[in-house]
Design a protein around this motif. Structure first.
Motif, PDB file in Angstrom:
ATOM      1  N   ALA A   1       1.030   3.935  -3.102  1.00 32.68           N
ATOM      2  CA  ALA A   1       0.615   5.315  -2.815  1.00 32.68           C
ATOM      3  C   ALA A   1       1.710   6.292  -3.234  1.00 32.68           C
ATOM      4  CB  ALA A   1       0.291   5.476  -1.335  1.00 32.68           C
ATOM      5  N   TRP A   2       2.968   5.926  -2.963  1.00 32.30           N
ATOM      6  CA  TRP A   2       4.082   6.795  -3.340  1.00 32.30           C
ATOM      7  C   TRP A   2       4.177   6.918  -4.865  1.00 32.30           C
ATOM      8  CZ3 TRP A   2       8.639   6.250  -6.112  1.00 32.30           C
ATOM      9  CH2 TRP A   2       9.581   7.272  -5.946  1.00 32.30           C
TER      10      TRP A   2
ATOM     11  N   SER B   1       1.936   6.516  -7.083  1.00 37.78           N
ATOM     12  CA  SER B   1       0.787   7.208  -7.690  1.00 37.78           C
ATOM     13  C   SER B   1       1.008   8.711  -7.783  1.00 37.78           C
ATOM     14  CB  SER B   1      -0.485   6.918  -6.890  1.00 37.78           C
ATOM     15  OG  SER B   1      -0.456   7.557  -5.617  1.00 37.78           O
ATOM     16  N   GLN B   2       1.954   9.227  -7.002  1.00 40.17           N
ATOM     17  CA  GLN B   2       2.249  10.662  -7.021  1.00 40.17           C
ATOM     18  C   GLN B   2       3.378  11.020  -7.986  1.00 40.17           C
ATOM     19  OE1 GLN B   2       0.254  12.691  -5.107  1.00 40.17           O
ATOM     20  NE2 GLN B   2      -0.792  10.739  -4.685  1.00 40.17           N
TER      21      GLN B   2
ATOM     22  N   ARG C   1       0.824  -1.210   0.000  1.00 41.51           N
ATOM     23  CA  ARG C   1       0.000   0.000   0.000  1.00 41.51           C
ATOM     24  C   ARG C   1       0.858   1.260   0.000  1.00 41.51           C
ATOM     25  NH1 ARG C   1      -4.835   1.323   4.406  1.00 41.51           N
ATOM     26  NH2 ARG C   1      -5.441   3.355   3.535  1.00 41.51           N
ATOM     27  N   GLU C   2       1.905   1.280   0.821  1.00 39.26           N
ATOM     28  CA  GLU C   2       2.785   2.451   0.878  1.00 39.26           C
ATOM     29  C   GLU C   2       3.503   2.678  -0.454  1.00 39.26           C
ATOM     30  OE1 GLU C   2       4.103   2.417   5.600  1.00 39.26           O
ATOM     31  OE2 GLU C   2       5.151   1.133   4.154  1.00 39.26           O
TER      32      GLU C   2
END
Length: 381
Positions: free
Chosen positions: A44-45, A47-48, A40-41
């Motif tokens: 999420a990273w 995706s930016q 998940r981390e």
């Protein structure tokens, strides 16, 4: 940076057998080390970040990592010019090699030059992925003036880090620990940096180039040191991800991976890999590594005579949102327009098909159709 005819040596290992330094698993220091990013981390990273595309970069005026970074040969003007060419293609990252001897020689000067490089790269919108250690090519690095290229030979002056003498001598491991921890302590929160590639092709035996002088059980030295290098790097709690790319072998099941590959996968925040084969094989490798659920970076590809091309790979990489770093950028002292077999086959002139690289020394593209594809997929108007 694959080297052909690689022979891998595997053995049963005790991961702390050769370290002789670093943290004891029971100490407070080890308990405080940041954990590997979760799925998940990591997602999420990523995706930016947007889609990441760039070269493995060294200026045309440098034959290897030492010549790139030493004070007398650190070429700001060429770096600025060439990273400008990368930005003009729409590239937003670059994979760049460091070397442990640079820290030993002049730690303050080395970090100052890294800062200067980051300032130039940032100006062009490029965030580098720095490579800390590397097992490819010459195992006997030496500081100072570097040798001239062997005519028409691929990567005739590239050097390993750490060199063979340091790898075999556990009394030098505290020096390597100081290097990694100082490097990460200095840059662990620098948002100009994309990430850290802990060790390039750690079990590479260098094929026909240096295999005769390689340590026959090299992997037995590298594996425990690679594990420690992840610990050293993670102890700085970096905001950037750590990785080390798998590069050869059968990845169809986790159980079938070699011990060093399992370590690379399990310790990487972002999973990375190399592929110099066909587009079909490239896509198959992506699909195999997707089982881990983490984002993927292809940190080496593009060998035209192997069928690894921009036209074949870039659409697949973009489809799967795989970050992608081609080997080579500007034809220069590394001479990677010549193929790997230039170590055993004599070339007397420019090869009929360049192996790596995008630009001639004057900035002219080798193939206009290739730069057009890169610009189109990178969204560069």
């Amino acid at each position: 940076m694959r080297i052909p005819n690689t022979f891998l040596v595997l053995g049963t290992l005790c991961v702390h057998l050769l370290i002789g330094c670093g943290s004891n698993p029971g100490t407070d220091e080890t308990r405080q080390v940041k954990e590997v990013w979760t799925v998940r981390e990591a997602n999420a990273w990523v995706s930016q970040q947007g889609w990441l595309i760039g070269p493995n970069y060294i200026p045309a005026t440098a034959i290897n990592q030492l010549e790139m970074w030493q004070e007398d040969t650190f070429d700001r003007q060429t770096i600025d010019k060439e990273l400008g060419w990368a930005a003009d293609l729409g590239m937003n990252t670059a994979r760049v090699y460091l070397h442990d001897l640079l820290y030993e020689q002049d730690s303050l000067g080395f970090f100052s030059r890294m800062d200067a490089f980051l300032t130039i790269a940032s100006k062009h919108g490029i965030r580098p992925l720095f490579v800390i250690f590397d097992s490819c090519w010459d195992p006997f690095p030496a500081l100072g003036k570097q040798r001239a290229p062997k005519p028409h030979v691929h990567n005739s002056g590239w050097v390993q880090s750490p060199g063979q003498a340091a790898l075999k001598d556990s009394t030098q491991y505290p020096r390597l620990e100081r290097y990694v921890k100082a490097l990460m302590g200095r840059f662990a929160e620098d948002d100009r940096i994309l990430g850290w590639d802990i060790w390039n092709e750690p079990d590479n035996m260098t094929g026909a180039s240096y295999e005769a002088v390689e340590i026959k059980d090299k992997v037995n030295y590298v594996l425990p040191l690679l594990e420690q290098a992840f610990v050293w790097a993670r102890s700085a709690n970096p905001t950037q991800p750590l990785t080390s790319g798998v590069w050869a072998g059968d990845w169809s099941t986790h159980e079938g991976l070699k011990p060093i590959e399992k370590l690379q996968i399990e310790e990487s925040d972002i999973i990375s890999f190399h592929n110099y084969d066909t587009p079909e094989d490239f896509e198959k490798r992506i699909q195999q590594l997707q089982r881990y659920g983490k984002p993927l970076w292809c940190t080496e590809y593009m060998a035209r005579s192997n069928g690894s091309t921009f036209a074949g790979f870039l659409p697949i990489a973009k489809k799967y949102n795989v970050a992608i770093f081609n080997w080579g950028f500007v034809d220069g002292k590394t001479q990677t327009i010549y193929p790997w077999d230039s170590w055993t086959k004599t070339y007397t002139d420019e090869p009929p098909l360049w192996f790596h690289d995008i630009f001639r020394g004057d900035g002219t593209p080798y193939k206009q159709e290739e730069t057009a594809i890169i610009k189109d997929l990178a969204g560069k108007k």
